[in-house]
Design a protein around this motif. Structure first.
Motif, short mmCIF file in Angstrom:
data_model
loop_
_atom_site.label_atom_id
_atom_site.label_comp_id
_atom_site.label_asym_id
_atom_site.label_seq_id
_atom_site.Cartn_x
_atom_site.Cartn_y
_atom_site.Cartn_z
N LEU A 290 0.84 -1.19 0.00
CA LEU A 290 0.00 0.00 0.00
C LEU A 290 0.87 1.24 0.00
N ASP B 270 0.45 4.12 1.28
CA ASP B 270 0.55 4.83 2.55
C ASP B 270 0.95 3.90 3.69
N CYS C 8 -3.13 -5.79 -2.84
CA CYS C 8 -3.79 -4.48 -2.74
C CYS C 8 -5.17 -4.68 -2.13
N GLY D 164 -10.57 -1.12 -3.26
CA GLY D 164 -10.48 0.32 -3.42
C GLY D 164 -9.12 0.79 -3.93
N TYR D 165 -8.19 -0.16 -4.11
CA TYR D 165 -6.84 0.12 -4.62
C TYR D 165 -6.57 -0.79 -5.82
N CYS E 123 0.42 0.23 -4.28
CA CYS E 123 -0.99 0.16 -4.68
C CYS E 123 -1.50 1.59 -4.76
N ASP E 124 -2.27 1.87 -5.79
CA ASP E 124 -2.84 3.21 -5.97
C ASP E 124 -4.31 3.18 -5.60
N ARG E 125 -4.71 4.21 -4.84
CA ARG E 125 -6.13 4.36 -4.49
C ARG E 125 -6.89 4.66 -5.77
N CYS E 126 -8.04 4.03 -5.95
CA CYS E 126 -8.86 4.30 -7.14
C CYS E 126 -9.25 5.77 -7.15
N CYS F 172 -8.91 -0.18 -11.68
CA CYS F 172 -10.15 0.32 -11.10
C CYS F 172 -11.21 0.35 -12.20
N GLN G 299 -12.14 9.14 -3.27
CA GLN G 299 -11.20 8.18 -3.86
C GLN G 299 -11.27 6.88 -3.07
N GLY G 300 -10.84 5.80 -3.68
CA GLY G 300 -10.76 4.52 -2.98
C GLY G 300 -12.09 3.83 -2.79
#
Length: 98
Positions: free
Chosen positions: A4, A6, A16, A19-20, A31-34, A48, A60-61
């Motif tokens: 993740l 963060d 992930c 939401g990621y 992993c990127d948040r949507c 996503c 987001q997410g």
């Protein structure tokens, strides 16, 4: 498996979360948040899923398709589609159902 973005312990790789997404399986990456307007309902998503036409997510997410609501200026019809607000009607907030 990915980490993740963060996550304080970036060395620990894991799938992930919902939401990621991460689009390069097999390599260690964040992993990127949507972004707003999309969602990822499964763990370890490669992408996503965009909301339907004239729909957005308020944050987001997002985790589920049900997080997608009609964009400002649109209202949700009984069939789940979003229609442009008629002239003179108030459809200024997200998820205005008429």
């Amino acid at each position: 498996f990915f980490r993740l973005a963060d996550d304080a312990d970036a060395a620990a790789c894991r799938p992930c979360a919902k939401g990621y997404s991460a689009d390069d399986f097999g390599r260690q990456q964040d992993c990127d948040r949507c972004p707003q307007g999309s969602f990822a309902p499964a763990v370890n998503s490669s992408e996503c899923i965009p909301c339907g036409e004239n729909k957005v997510t308020p944050y987001q997410g997002s985790l589920e398709e049900s997080d997608c609501v009609c964009d400002v200026g649109y209202f949700e019809r009984g069939d789940g589609s979003c229609q442009l607000c008629p002239p003179g009607a108030m459809c200024e907030t997200l998820d205005r159902r008429v």
